[in-house]
Design an enzyme around this catalytic site. Sequence first.
Site, mmCIF file in Angstrom:
data_model
loop_
_atom_site.group_PDB
_atom_site.id
_atom_site.type_symbol
_atom_site.label_atom_id
_atom_site.label_comp_id
_atom_site.label_asym_id
_atom_site.label_seq_id
_atom_site.Cartn_x
_atom_site.Cartn_y
_atom_site.Cartn_z
ATOM 1 N N VAL A 1 19.515 85.215 22.049
ATOM 2 C CA VAL A 1 20.262 85.916 23.096
ATOM 3 C C VAL A 1 21.639 85.284 23.281
ATOM 4 O O VAL A 1 22.641 85.992 23.456
ATOM 5 C CB VAL A 1 19.476 85.909 24.435
ATOM 6 C CG1 VAL A 1 20.294 86.572 25.544
ATOM 7 C CG2 VAL A 1 18.134 86.614 24.269
ATOM 8 N N CYS A 2 21.706 83.977 23.203
ATOM 9 C CA CYS A 2 22.946 83.242 23.483
ATOM 10 C C CYS A 2 24.153 83.715 22.669
ATOM 11 O O CYS A 2 25.214 83.949 23.247
ATOM 12 C CB CYS A 2 22.729 81.746 23.290
ATOM 13 S SG CYS A 2 21.436 81.069 24.355
#
Length: 183
Positions: free
Chosen positions: A56-57
């Site tokens: 996600v980052c």
Amino acid sequence: MKNQVLSLGSVFPDFKKTAVVSIEKGKEFYELSSEELKNSGKWLVMFWWPKDFTFVCPTEIAEFNKHHADFTDREAILIGASTDSENVHLAWRKDHADLKDLTFPMLADTSKSLAEELGILEANEKVAYRATFIVDPEGIVRWVSLYDLSVGRNVKEVLRVLDALQTDELCPCNWQKGEATLA
């Protein structure tokens, strides 16, 4: 004892940390301090992610990068941060196509001291939550947003809130830049 998240009206903590600012050999690192930021007279938008080399980052980091000019146009300094080291940040930037051309610093809080002062360390893994702080030019926290580790944030909402704060007026629900504020 759990740390409390630094809240609205609080003074953003002082810090001096190494940041990755480039992937060019010899120009990778920069020592970034809160004093330098305060002296800039600009707003600060600092967003945190849990870990490098995750899923996600990089979607968030890439999206913030796409909007970096929007933050600059608003007299705001954009900084990304995590508790990973500057060497891990650099390796990730070199490894991930969406991160090679970042235009903002990746702050390394390896001691976790800043994340701890901000109250955003997850209890078990001791990684930062997905937190975003908007700090005014006087160093006062004006907005805090926290997301679960599994959910990415909305960069356009961060910009919308920054715009609203910068009006120094009352802004109604769903207000967008250019719309009327409340009298």
